[in-house]
Design a protein around this motif. Structure first.
Motif, PDB file in Angstrom:
ATOM      1  N   ASP A 155      60.180  53.738  38.652  1.00  8.74           N
ATOM      2  CA  ASP A 155      58.982  53.919  38.979  1.00  8.74           C
ATOM      3  C   ASP A 155      58.761  53.659  37.170  1.00  8.74           C
ATOM      4  O   ASP A 155      57.220  52.934  37.079  1.00  8.74           O
ATOM      5  CB  ASP A 155      58.377  54.448  39.279  1.00  8.74           C
ATOM      6  N   ALA A 156      59.232  54.853  36.514  1.00 10.72           N
ATOM      7  CA  ALA A 156      58.993  54.448  34.690  1.00 10.72           C
ATOM      8  C   ALA A 156      59.587  53.988  33.866  1.00 10.72           C
ATOM      9  O   ALA A 156      58.659  52.754  33.641  1.00 10.72           O
ATOM     10  CB  ALA A 156      59.612  56.060  34.086  1.00 10.72           C
ATOM     11  N   ALA A 157      59.958  52.656  34.457  1.00 10.42           N
ATOM     12  CA  ALA A 157      60.611  51.565  33.923  1.00 10.42           C
ATOM     13  C   ALA A 157      58.986  50.549  34.615  1.00 10.42           C
ATOM     14  O   ALA A 157      58.900  49.764  33.697  1.00 10.42           O
ATOM     15  CB  ALA A 157      62.087  50.155  34.103  1.00 10.42           C
ATOM     16  N   GLN A 158      58.624  50.109  35.618  1.00 12.31           N
ATOM     17  CA  GLN A 158      57.836  49.332  36.220  1.00 12.31           C
ATOM     18  C   GLN A 158      56.224  49.838  35.090  1.00 12.31           C
ATOM     19  O   GLN A 158      55.367  49.077  35.042  1.00 12.31           O
ATOM     20  CB  GLN A 158      57.455  49.803  37.382  1.00 12.31           C
ATOM     21  N   HIS A 159      56.189  50.900  34.725  1.00 11.38           N
ATOM     22  CA  HIS A 159      54.996  52.013  34.223  1.00 11.38           C
ATOM     23  C   HIS A 159      54.768  51.187  32.851  1.00 11.38           C
ATOM     24  O   HIS A 159      54.050  50.557  32.444  1.00 11.38           O
ATOM     25  CB  HIS A 159      55.280  53.003  34.590  1.00 11.38           C
ATOM     26  N   THR A 160      56.103  51.271  31.361  1.00 11.19           N
ATOM     27  CA  THR A 160      56.274  50.763  31.221  1.00 11.19           C
ATOM     28  C   THR A 160      55.965  49.663  30.994  1.00 11.19           C
ATOM     29  O   THR A 160      55.397  48.846  29.730  1.00 11.19           O
ATOM     30  CB  THR A 160      57.214  51.461  30.525  1.00 11.19           C
ATOM     31  N   LEU A 161      56.545  48.557  31.718  1.00 10.57           N
ATOM     32  CA  LEU A 161      56.814  47.689  31.981  1.00 10.57           C
ATOM     33  C   LEU A 161      54.473  46.494  32.559  1.00 10.57           C
ATOM     34  O   LEU A 161      54.436  45.964  31.724  1.00 10.57           O
ATOM     35  CB  LEU A 161      56.669  46.385  32.863  1.00 10.57           C
ATOM     36  N   ARG A 162      54.056  47.459  32.998  1.00 12.09           N
ATOM     37  CA  ARG A 162      52.168  47.537  32.864  1.00 12.09           C
ATOM     38  C   ARG A 162      52.248  47.650  31.890  1.00 12.09           C
ATOM     39  O   ARG A 162      50.704  46.626  31.372  1.00 12.09           O
ATOM     40  CB  ARG A 162      52.131  48.335  34.530  1.00 12.09           C
ATOM     41  N   ARG A 163      52.497  48.133  31.188  1.00 14.94           N
ATOM     42  CA  ARG A 163      51.577  49.171  29.107  1.00 14.94           C
ATOM     43  C   ARG A 163      51.860  47.753  29.003  1.00 14.94           C
ATOM     44  O   ARG A 163      51.256  47.433  28.462  1.00 14.94           O
ATOM     45  CB  ARG A 163      52.174  50.308  29.824  1.00 14.94           C
ATOM     46  N   ALA A 164      53.274  47.327  28.866  1.00 15.08           N
ATOM     47  CA  ALA A 164      53.572  46.511  27.820  1.00 15.08           C
ATOM     48  C   ALA A 164      52.974  45.073  28.105  1.00 15.08           C
ATOM     49  O   ALA A 164      52.318  44.902  26.777  1.00 15.08           O
ATOM     50  CB  ALA A 164      55.144  46.045  27.817  1.00 15.08           C
ATOM     51  N   ARG A 165      52.547  44.613  29.284  1.00 12.76           N
ATOM     52  CA  ARG A 165      51.585  44.037  29.698  1.00 12.76           C
ATOM     53  C   ARG A 165      50.414  44.072  29.279  1.00 12.76           C
ATOM     54  O   ARG A 165      49.584  42.269  28.308  1.00 12.76           O
ATOM     55  CB  ARG A 165      51.570  42.799  30.907  1.00 12.76           C
ATOM     56  N   GLU A 166      49.683  45.021  28.545  1.00 13.90           N
ATOM     57  CA  GLU A 166      48.003  45.514  29.004  1.00 13.90           C
ATOM     58  C   GLU A 166      48.411  45.696  27.049  1.00 13.90           C
ATOM     59  O   GLU A 166      47.344  45.082  27.033  1.00 13.90           O
ATOM     60  CB  GLU A 166      48.336  46.680  29.508  1.00 13.90           C
ATOM     61  N   LEU A 167      49.305  45.837  26.656  1.00 15.85           N
ATOM     62  CA  LEU A 167      49.628  45.907  25.411  1.00 15.85           C
ATOM     63  C   LEU A 167      49.381  44.444  24.696  1.00 15.85           C
ATOM     64  O   LEU A 167      49.130  44.471  23.505  1.00 15.85           O
ATOM     65  CB  LEU A 167      50.277  46.243  25.042  1.00 15.85           C
ATOM     66  N   ARG A 168      50.059  43.274  25.635  1.00 17.63           N
ATOM     67  CA  ARG A 168      49.940  41.800  25.189  1.00 17.63           C
ATOM     68  C   ARG A 168      48.779  41.166  24.676  1.00 17.63           C
ATOM     69  O   ARG A 168      48.802  40.421  24.849  1.00 17.63           O
ATOM     70  CB  ARG A 168      51.324  41.351  25.335  1.00 17.63           C
ATOM     71  N   GLU A 169      48.338  41.813  26.499  1.00 13.86           N
ATOM     72  CA  GLU A 169      47.011  41.215  26.602  1.00 13.86           C
ATOM     73  C   GLU A 169      45.905  41.596  25.167  1.00 13.86           C
ATOM     74  O   GLU A 169      45.272  40.597  24.261  1.00 13.86           O
ATOM     75  CB  GLU A 169      46.228  41.089  28.001  1.00 13.86           C
ATOM     76  N   VAL A 170      45.794  42.980  24.766  1.00 13.45           N
ATOM     77  CA  VAL A 170      45.313  43.432  23.958  1.00 13.45           C
ATOM     78  C   VAL A 170      44.788  42.531  22.615  1.00 13.45           C
ATOM     79  O   VAL A 170      44.580  41.754  22.021  1.00 13.45           O
ATOM     80  CB  VAL A 170      45.785  44.988  23.881  1.00 13.45           C
ATOM     81  N   ILE A 171      46.588  42.742  21.992  1.00 15.22           N
ATOM     82  CA  ILE A 171      47.221  42.199  20.974  1.00 15.22           C
ATOM     83  C   ILE A 171      46.953  40.094  20.879  1.00 15.22           C
ATOM     84  O   ILE A 171      45.947  40.241  20.258  1.00 15.22           O
ATOM     85  CB  ILE A 171      48.930  42.195  20.680  1.00 15.22           C
ATOM     86  N   HIS A 172      46.525  39.967  22.348  1.00 13.88           N
ATOM     87  CA  HIS A 172      45.806  38.293  21.975  1.00 13.88           C
ATOM     88  C   HIS A 172      44.427  38.601  21.877  1.00 13.88           C
ATOM     89  O   HIS A 172      44.280  37.503  21.376  1.00 13.88           O
ATOM     90  CB  HIS A 172      46.394  38.371  23.232  1.00 13.88           C
ATOM     91  N   ASP A 173      43.988  38.862  22.277  1.00 17.40           N
ATOM     92  CA  ASP A 173      42.204  39.081  22.466  1.00 17.40           C
ATOM     93  C   ASP A 173      42.485  39.424  21.187  1.00 17.40           C
ATOM     94  O   ASP A 173      41.162  38.752  20.579  1.00 17.40           O
ATOM     95  CB  ASP A 173      41.753  39.987  23.384  1.00 17.40           C
ATOM     96  N   VAL A 174      42.784  40.100  20.456  1.00 18.83           N
ATOM     97  CA  VAL A 174      42.441  40.592  18.974  1.00 18.83           C
ATOM     98  C   VAL A 174      42.900  39.336  18.159  1.00 18.83           C
ATOM     99  O   VAL A 174      41.457  38.603  17.689  1.00 18.83           O
ATOM    100  CB  VAL A 174      43.570  41.760  18.468  1.00 18.83           C
ATOM    101  N   PHE A 175      43.468  38.751  17.933  1.00 26.15           N
ATOM    102  CA  PHE A 175      44.331  37.484  17.110  1.00 26.15           C
ATOM    103  C   PHE A 175      43.480  35.980  17.536  1.00 26.15           C
ATOM    104  O   PHE A 175      43.001  35.352  17.334  1.00 26.15           O
ATOM    105  CB  PHE A 175      45.857  37.412  17.127  1.00 26.15           C
ATOM    106  N   TRP A 176      43.498  36.401  19.447  1.00 27.94           N
ATOM    107  CA  TRP A 176      42.624  34.995  19.407  1.00 27.94           C
ATOM    108  C   TRP A 176      40.954  34.897  18.913  1.00 27.94           C
ATOM    109  O   TRP A 176      40.294  34.171  18.812  1.00 27.94           O
ATOM    110  CB  TRP A 176      42.165  34.831  21.054  1.00 27.94           C
ATOM    111  N   ALA A 177      40.815  36.237  19.439  1.00 30.18           N
ATOM    112  CA  ALA A 177      39.327  36.181  18.812  1.00 30.18           C
ATOM    113  C   ALA A 177      38.624  35.632  16.959  1.00 30.18           C
ATOM    114  O   ALA A 177      38.610  34.878  16.155  1.00 30.18           O
ATOM    115  CB  ALA A 177      38.163  37.285  17.878  1.00 30.18           C
TER     116      ALA A 177
END
Length: 210
Positions: free
Chosen positions: A74-96
């Motif tokens: 459960d903790a590992a899966q929670h971190t995986l979700r956080r990792a994907r969220e961070l990835r999309e935030v970084i993408h949105d910053v650099f895409w702009a």
């Protein structure tokens, strides 16, 4: 962000690290983003393997995290979700930035939150007569996210920011840092997209000629 100069591994690499920067390689773990997005971080194990491939984790630390994730999924899966969220935030910053648009305040605020979290686990240590930033031992599941967030912050505040590119292939758009002499690089990788695009254009010309 400095990672291990020499990567020791016991498993073959899983990820194509062509970006020239840690946080950009992390964004590229969602493949074929504009056409048929393919998730390369399907499990927490994949996140650990990314850490091992990039040198953030040595084999023994990777093994410990893989073992812990099997006993606390459960903790590992929670971190995986956080990792994907961070990835999309970084993408949105650099895409702009790549498209010369303002970075949304909410997106930057989210990245700052992750950067501040990373800073809580970073300290100066003496190395060879000088000093270097070093992160705490990533015993926590989300320890892998600390250097990735810091990498994004360092790139944004660096003189390399103008050389962040997105692959010109419409089905790809992987990010990379253009370190070519004239800064005219168009493809994430010549073998991956450059040759494929050349072939596509060749056949398009042949069809038009017929």
């Amino acid at each position: 962000m400095r990672i291990a100069d020499k990567i020791s591994r016991r498993r073959p690499p899983r990820f194509d690290l062509i970006a020239g920067n840690l946080c950009l390689d992390f964004v590229n773990t969602l493949d074929d983003r504009p056409s048929k997005p393919k998730e390369l971080l399907e499990r927490y194990d994949d996140l650990v393997r990314f850490g091992e491939d990039t040198g953030l984790l040595g084999p023994s630390k990777a093994d410990r995290l893989l073992k812990r994730s099997s006993t606390n999924p459960d903790a590992a899966q929670h971190t995986l979700r956080r990792a994907r969220e961070l990835r999309e935030v970084i993408h949105d910053v650099f895409w702009a930035i790549v498209n010369q648009r303002p970075v949304a305040a909410a997106v930057l605020a989210r990245l700052n939150k992750d950067v501040q979290k990373a800073a809580e686990h970073q300290r100066l240590v003496p190395v060879n007569g000088g000093f270097r930033w070093r992160f705490d031992d990533p015993a926590e599941f989300d320890g892998l996210l600390w250097p990735i967030a810091r990498s994004a912050a360092d790139l944004l505040a660096s003189d390399q920011l103008p050389f962040v590119r997105a692959c010109s292939a419409k089905t790809c758009q992987w990010f990379f840092l253009d370190t070519s002499k004239n800064h005219q690089r168009r493809w994430c990788d010549m073998k991956r997209c450059g040759n494929r695009e050349k072939v596509r254009r060749f056949y398009a010309r042949q069809t038009h000629a017929d």
